[in-house]
Design an enzyme around this catalytic site. Structure first.
Site, PDB file in Angstrom:
ATOM      1  N   SER A   1       0.871  -1.172   0.000  1.00 32.67           N
ATOM      2  CA  SER A   1       0.000   0.000   0.000  1.00 32.67           C
ATOM      3  C   SER A   1       0.908   1.222   0.000  1.00 32.67           C
ATOM      4  O   SER A   1       2.110   1.110   0.306  1.00 32.67           O
ATOM      5  CB  SER A   1      -0.829  -0.020   1.292  1.00 32.67           C
TER       6      SER A   1
ATOM      7  N   TYR B   1      -2.131  -1.399  10.400  1.00 29.92           N
ATOM      8  CA  TYR B   1      -2.058  -1.531   8.938  1.00 29.92           C
ATOM      9  C   TYR B   1      -0.719  -1.018   8.403  1.00 29.92           C
ATOM     10  O   TYR B   1      -0.068  -1.667   7.575  1.00 29.92           O
ATOM     11  CB  TYR B   1      -3.218  -0.737   8.336  1.00 29.92           C
TER      12      TYR B   1
HETATM   13  P1  NAD Z   1     -11.729  -6.299  -0.048  1.00 33.38           P
HETATM   14  O1  NAD Z   1     -12.306  -6.242   1.327  1.00 33.38           O
HETATM   15  O2  NAD Z   1     -12.581  -5.933  -1.214  1.00 33.38           O
HETATM   16  O3  NAD Z   1     -11.127  -7.743  -0.338  1.00 33.38           O
HETATM   17  C1  NAD Z   1     -10.340  -8.425   0.599  1.00 33.38           C
HETATM   18  C2  NAD Z   1     -10.561  -9.911   0.403  1.00 33.38           C
HETATM   19  O4  NAD Z   1      -9.701 -10.588   1.334  1.00 33.38           O
HETATM   20  C3  NAD Z   1     -11.999 -10.358   0.707  1.00 33.38           C
HETATM   21  O5  NAD Z   1     -12.475 -11.191  -0.334  1.00 33.38           O
HETATM   22  C4  NAD Z   1     -11.865 -11.113   2.019  1.00 33.38           C
HETATM   23  O6  NAD Z   1     -12.800 -12.163   2.182  1.00 33.38           O
HETATM   24  C5  NAD Z   1     -10.437 -11.651   1.899  1.00 33.38           C
HETATM   25  N1  NAD Z   1      -9.869 -12.013   3.201  1.00 33.38           N
HETATM   26  C6  NAD Z   1      -9.899 -11.300   4.352  1.00 33.38           C
HETATM   27  N2  NAD Z   1      -9.330 -12.002   5.341  1.00 33.38           N
HETATM   28  C7  NAD Z   1      -8.914 -13.179   4.795  1.00 33.38           C
HETATM   29  C8  NAD Z   1      -8.264 -14.323   5.307  1.00 33.38           C
HETATM   30  N3  NAD Z   1      -7.909 -14.418   6.600  1.00 33.38           N
HETATM   31  N4  NAD Z   1      -7.982 -15.341   4.459  1.00 33.38           N
HETATM   32  C9  NAD Z   1      -8.348 -15.277   3.147  1.00 33.38           C
HETATM   33  N5  NAD Z   1      -8.981 -14.226   2.621  1.00 33.38           N
HETATM   34  C10 NAD Z   1      -9.266 -13.185   3.431  1.00 33.38           C
HETATM   35  O7  NAD Z   1     -10.433  -5.369   0.031  1.00 33.38           O
HETATM   36  P2  NAD Z   1      -9.442  -4.794  -1.094  1.00 33.38           P
HETATM   37  O8  NAD Z   1      -9.517  -3.324  -1.010  1.00 33.38           O
HETATM   38  O9  NAD Z   1      -9.640  -5.470  -2.393  1.00 33.38           O
HETATM   39  O10 NAD Z   1      -8.043  -5.213  -0.446  1.00 33.38           O
HETATM   40  C11 NAD Z   1      -7.189  -6.190  -0.998  1.00 33.38           C
HETATM   41  C12 NAD Z   1      -5.761  -5.876  -0.594  1.00 33.38           C
HETATM   42  O11 NAD Z   1      -5.384  -4.605  -1.133  1.00 33.38           O
HETATM   43  C13 NAD Z   1      -5.531  -5.783   0.923  1.00 33.38           C
HETATM   44  O12 NAD Z   1      -4.300  -6.371   1.261  1.00 33.38           O
HETATM   45  C14 NAD Z   1      -5.484  -4.288   1.157  1.00 33.38           C
HETATM   46  O13 NAD Z   1      -4.752  -3.965   2.313  1.00 33.38           O
HETATM   47  C15 NAD Z   1      -4.806  -3.836  -0.114  1.00 33.38           C
HETATM   48  N6  NAD Z   1      -4.970  -2.411  -0.428  1.00 33.38           N
HETATM   49  C16 NAD Z   1      -6.220  -1.897  -0.618  1.00 33.38           C
HETATM   50  C17 NAD Z   1      -6.341  -0.559  -0.930  1.00 33.38           C
HETATM   51  C18 NAD Z   1      -7.676   0.077  -1.147  1.00 33.38           C
HETATM   52  O14 NAD Z   1      -7.727   1.318  -1.185  1.00 33.38           O
HETATM   53  N7  NAD Z   1      -8.757  -0.690  -1.324  1.00 33.38           N
HETATM   54  C19 NAD Z   1      -5.196   0.249  -1.050  1.00 33.38           C
HETATM   55  C20 NAD Z   1      -3.950  -0.322  -0.854  1.00 33.38           C
HETATM   56  C21 NAD Z   1      -3.848  -1.657  -0.552  1.00 33.38           C
END
Ligand code: NAD
Length: 260
Positions: free
Chosen positions: A142, A155
């Site tokens: 991130s 985080y």
């Molecule tokens: P999201 O909530 O849409 O998706 C996350 C997925 O991870 C979900 O399907 C959830 O069921 C799964 N998950 C959660 N805990 C789990 C576990 N213990 N085992 C297996 N699966 C699990 O979120 P997102 O925004 O798509 O995030 C995905 C990644 O991107 C994360 O690592 C997040 O930190 C990172 N990220 C997101 C953003 C943002 O702005 N959305 C920015 C930077 C980084």
């Protein structure tokens, strides 16, 4: 460069960014294991992507903090497709509190999903990649791998930690042709971010509009969200890049929020 026939494991790929990366890879002809907490959600995504083609997808029920579940999922994938070329360790959650209010169990839960998840999945796939003499490991970092924000102690700590783990894997994996890199997105509108908007507004005593315009997008060059497709294109680059020239790196995709 392309991903035709490449076998990829993507965690947390039933939703959000992981789903978008899986879609991008299948569109390029890859075979993608959709690993997520809910088998029903993983199966729904796998069906959708297989119907889309030209690649295919397989559903795996996997809690990335459970070593036995991770090992079983990787074994299942290897049984079906004979190996693994790409890991995208993407599963993650967000929990926001001021440090003095952060419940210890929530701190441990967040660190475990991000860091134990990256460690366990990497540990499970590396022997298969080493045997094949090649592989690409990608961690979902991130901007918070490089920057800090209030309320996000767990985080920010976890996302900084992923940089270190990727650098170690890139050094240990080099002689086996295994690369490790980190994607560092800015804010992307997924369920993870939608949930934070009201939470941050409440914790900081400001409006939801201010959270979006000041906290989330205030430092970008154009006040735009990064999209799932933007992140999926960076994942594609790290997955398809064929040599150790691109390893141990982190690439920020954030509309200029963070520049390095
Ligand atoms: P999201 O909530 O849409 O998706 C996350 C997925 O991870 C979900 O399907 C959830 O069921 C799964 N998950 C959660 N805990 C789990 C576990 N213990 N085992 C297996 N699966 C699990 O979120 P997102 O925004 O798509 O995030 C995905 C990644 O991107 C994360 O690592 C997040 O930190 C990172 N990220 C997101 C953003 C943002 O702005 N959305 C920015 C930077 C980084």
């Amino acid at each position: 460069m392309n991903l035709k026939g490449k076998r990829a494991l993507i965690t947390g790929s039933a939703s959000g960014i992981g789903h978008g990366i899986a879609k991008r890879f299948v569109a390029d002809g890859a075979k993608v294991a959709i690993a997520d907490l809910s088998l029903v959600a993983a199966e729904r995504t796998a069906k959708e992507l297989t119907e889309m083609g030209p690649g295919e997808a397989l559903a795996l029920e996997m809690n990335v903090t459970d070593e036995a579940a991770v090992n079983a999922g990787v074994a299942e994938m290897v049984k079906v497709w004979g190996g693994i070329d790409v890991l995208v360790s993407n599963a993650g959650i967000q929990i926001v509190h001021k440090l003095e209010d952060f419940p210890f169990n929530e701190w441990k839960k967040l660190l475990s999903i991000h860091l134990d998840g990256a460690f366990l999945t990497s540990k499970a796939v590396l022997p298969h990649m080493y045997e094949a003499g090649s592989g690409s490991i990608i961690f979902m970092g991130s901007v918070h791998s490089k920057e800090a924000s209030p309320l996000k102690s767990a985080y920010v700590t976890a996302k900084h930690g992923l940089l270190g783990l990727a650098r170690v894997i890139s050094k240990e994996g080099a002689e086996h042709g295994v690369r490790a890199n980190v994607i560092c997105p800015g804010f992307v509108k997924t369920p993870l971010v939608e949930k934070q908007i009201p939470e941050q507004a409440k914790a900081l005593g400001i409006s939801e509009k201010e959270v979006v315009e000041k906290i989330m997008l205030g430092d970008t060059v154009d006040t735009e969200f990064t999209t799932i497709e933007d992140v999926a294109n960076v994942a594609w680059l790290f997955a398809a890049f064929p040599t150790n020239a691109l390893t141990g790196q982190s690439l920020v995709v954030s509309h200029g929020w963070y520049m390095n």
